[in-house]
Design a protein around this motif. Structure first.
Motif, PDB file in Angstrom:
ATOM      1  N   THR A 117      72.691  53.809  -9.713  1.00 56.89           N
ATOM      2  CA  THR A 117      72.136  52.745  -9.588  1.00 56.89           C
ATOM      3  C   THR A 117      71.484  52.421  -8.088  1.00 56.89           C
ATOM      4  OG1 THR A 117      72.919  51.689 -11.508  1.00 56.89           O
ATOM      5  CG2 THR A 117      71.821  50.233  -9.826  1.00 56.89           C
ATOM      6  N   PRO A 118      71.859  52.757  -7.224  1.00 56.17           N
ATOM      7  CA  PRO A 118      71.775  52.428  -6.006  1.00 56.17           C
ATOM      8  C   PRO A 118      70.517  53.385  -5.232  1.00 56.17           C
ATOM      9  CG  PRO A 118      74.142  52.303  -5.548  1.00 56.17           C
ATOM     10  CD  PRO A 118      73.762  52.785  -7.117  1.00 56.17           C
ATOM     11  N   LEU A 119      71.005  54.656  -6.356  1.00 57.01           N
ATOM     12  CA  LEU A 119      69.413  55.657  -6.001  1.00 57.01           C
ATOM     13  C   LEU A 119      68.731  55.518  -5.988  1.00 57.01           C
ATOM     14  CD1 LEU A 119      69.171  58.789  -3.903  1.00 57.01           C
ATOM     15  CD2 LEU A 119      69.868  59.777  -6.764  1.00 57.01           C
ATOM     16  N   ILE A 120      68.557  54.938  -7.418  1.00 52.62           N
ATOM     17  CA  ILE A 120      66.843  54.621  -7.973  1.00 52.62           C
ATOM     18  C   ILE A 120      66.133  53.295  -7.015  1.00 52.62           C
ATOM     19  CG2 ILE A 120      66.246  53.755 -10.400  1.00 52.62           C
ATOM     20  CD1 ILE A 120      68.018  55.082 -11.921  1.00 52.62           C
ATOM     21  N   MET A 135      65.140  54.100  -3.721  1.00 54.81           N
ATOM     22  CA  MET A 135      64.255  55.553  -4.442  1.00 54.81           C
ATOM     23  C   MET A 135      62.543  54.775  -4.787  1.00 54.81           C
ATOM     24  SD  MET A 135      64.931  58.348  -3.648  1.00 54.81           S
ATOM     25  CE  MET A 135      63.111  59.610  -4.766  1.00 54.81           C
ATOM     26  N   LEU A 136      63.119  53.310  -5.273  1.00 53.00           N
ATOM     27  CA  LEU A 136      61.915  51.876  -5.980  1.00 53.00           C
ATOM     28  C   LEU A 136      60.716  51.641  -4.843  1.00 53.00           C
ATOM     29  CD1 LEU A 136      62.975  50.999  -9.224  1.00 53.00           C
ATOM     30  CD2 LEU A 136      61.485  52.031  -9.148  1.00 53.00           C
ATOM     31  N   VAL A 137      62.686  50.797  -3.408  1.00 59.11           N
ATOM     32  CA  VAL A 137      61.712  50.182  -2.689  1.00 59.11           C
ATOM     33  C   VAL A 137      60.910  51.497  -1.420  1.00 59.11           C
ATOM     34  CG1 VAL A 137      62.413  49.639  -0.509  1.00 59.11           C
ATOM     35  CG2 VAL A 137      63.418  48.811  -1.897  1.00 59.11           C
ATOM     36  N   LEU A 138      61.414  52.477  -1.342  1.00 58.77           N
ATOM     37  CA  LEU A 138      60.679  54.068  -0.942  1.00 58.77           C
ATOM     38  C   LEU A 138      59.479  54.566  -1.692  1.00 58.77           C
ATOM     39  CD1 LEU A 138      63.495  56.380   0.132  1.00 58.77           C
ATOM     40  CD2 LEU A 138      61.587  54.852   1.628  1.00 58.77           C
ATOM     41  N   LEU A 139      59.345  54.628  -2.210  1.00 61.00           N
ATOM     42  CA  LEU A 139      57.883  54.068  -3.327  1.00 61.00           C
ATOM     43  C   LEU A 139      57.354  52.538  -2.764  1.00 61.00           C
ATOM     44  CD1 LEU A 139      56.411  55.702  -5.882  1.00 61.00           C
ATOM     45  CD2 LEU A 139      57.195  54.678  -7.389  1.00 61.00           C
ATOM     46  N   ILE A 182      51.878  50.844  -0.399  1.00 64.16           N
ATOM     47  CA  ILE A 182      51.594  49.795   0.553  1.00 64.16           C
ATOM     48  C   ILE A 182      51.355  50.721   2.051  1.00 64.16           C
ATOM     49  CG2 ILE A 182      52.366  48.190   1.833  1.00 64.16           C
ATOM     50  CD1 ILE A 182      54.279  46.964   0.004  1.00 64.16           C
ATOM     51  N   THR A 183      51.941  51.594   2.645  1.00 59.48           N
ATOM     52  CA  THR A 183      51.509  52.061   3.731  1.00 59.48           C
ATOM     53  C   THR A 183      49.505  52.984   3.327  1.00 59.48           C
ATOM     54  OG1 THR A 183      52.822  54.568   3.059  1.00 59.48           O
ATOM     55  CG2 THR A 183      53.410  51.651   4.376  1.00 59.48           C
ATOM     56  N   ILE A 184      49.526  53.114   2.343  1.00 56.63           N
ATOM     57  CA  ILE A 184      48.305  54.495   2.151  1.00 56.63           C
ATOM     58  C   ILE A 184      47.071  53.528   2.170  1.00 56.63           C
ATOM     59  CG2 ILE A 184      46.980  55.344   0.010  1.00 56.63           C
ATOM     60  CD1 ILE A 184      49.723  56.243  -1.430  1.00 56.63           C
ATOM     61  N   PRO A 185      46.349  53.427   2.768  1.00 52.99           N
ATOM     62  CA  PRO A 185      44.870  53.058   3.105  1.00 52.99           C
ATOM     63  C   PRO A 185      44.064  53.295   1.723  1.00 52.99           C
ATOM     64  CG  PRO A 185      44.511  55.275   4.324  1.00 52.99           C
ATOM     65  CD  PRO A 185      45.992  55.390   3.605  1.00 52.99           C
ATOM     66  N   ILE A 186      43.636  52.171   1.904  1.00 49.01           N
ATOM     67  CA  ILE A 186      42.128  52.346   0.705  1.00 49.01           C
ATOM     68  C   ILE A 186      41.416  52.875   0.805  1.00 49.01           C
ATOM     69  CG2 ILE A 186      41.176  50.008  -0.771  1.00 49.01           C
ATOM     70  CD1 ILE A 186      43.039  47.996  -0.023  1.00 49.01           C
ATOM     71  N   GLN A 187      40.396  53.491  -0.433  1.00 44.56           N
ATOM     72  CA  GLN A 187      39.960  53.895  -0.398  1.00 44.56           C
ATOM     73  C   GLN A 187      38.248  53.773  -0.257  1.00 44.56           C
ATOM     74  OE1 GLN A 187      39.546  57.390   1.092  1.00 44.56           O
ATOM     75  NE2 GLN A 187      41.710  57.635   1.733  1.00 44.56           N
TER      76      GLN A 187
END
Length: 145
Positions: free
Chosen positions: A23-26, A29-33, A38-43
């Motif tokens: 559960t903590p691992l998931i 991973m969701l927070v990182l995803l 959010i950090t991907i620039p909008i194309q």
């Protein structure tokens, strides 16, 4: 007689847990995803064109303007009223049409197989020239595209 090979009986509540708590691992991973999304620039790549918004009323006298047609072939050839031109000549024609007393209507009709880059460059040239009477011709062909 008691066999030495048999293991002693341990109650089930006292058995050590052999599974990892994922559960903590998931959660991590969701927070990182979410952070990566959010950090991907909008194309976004678009050419904004201001189309006329006012409807023409039949009471106004409408002069019969000259209609120029600009097209882009599947090969990327720019055509001004049917004849092939380069981008510099297109810009000169656009500037000359804007110097007329009544600005002629510019009809833009790219081929369906034309590369997006070629069409985008022509639209950018039209926008930079300051043309205000622009119409897209032949869009009904793409209705079922």
């Amino acid at each position: 007689m008691v066999s030495r090979l048999s293991s002693p009986v341990i109650p089930s509540g006292d058995m050590p847990m052999g599974e990892m708590n994922t559960t903590p691992l998931i959660d991590v991973m969701l927070v990182l995803l979410i952070m990566f999304i959010i950090t991907i620039p909008i194309q976004t790549h678009s050419v904004g064109i201001d189309l006329p918004q006012t409807p023409v009323t039949p009471q106004q006298p409408m002069p019969d303007p000259v209609k120029n047609k600009v097209g882009v072939d599947a090969d990327g050839v720019i055509r001004w009223n049917g004849s092939a031109v380069d981008r510099l000549t297109l810009r000169q024609y656009l500037a000359a049409s804007l110097r007329m007393p009544v600005e002629p209507e510019l009809q833009f009709q790219p081929d369906a197989a034309a590369r997006y880059l070629a069409v985008d460059e022509v639209l950018a040239d039209i926008r930079r020239s300051g043309v205000t009477k622009l119409g897209f011709v032949g869009n009904e062909r793409y209705r079922d595209f």
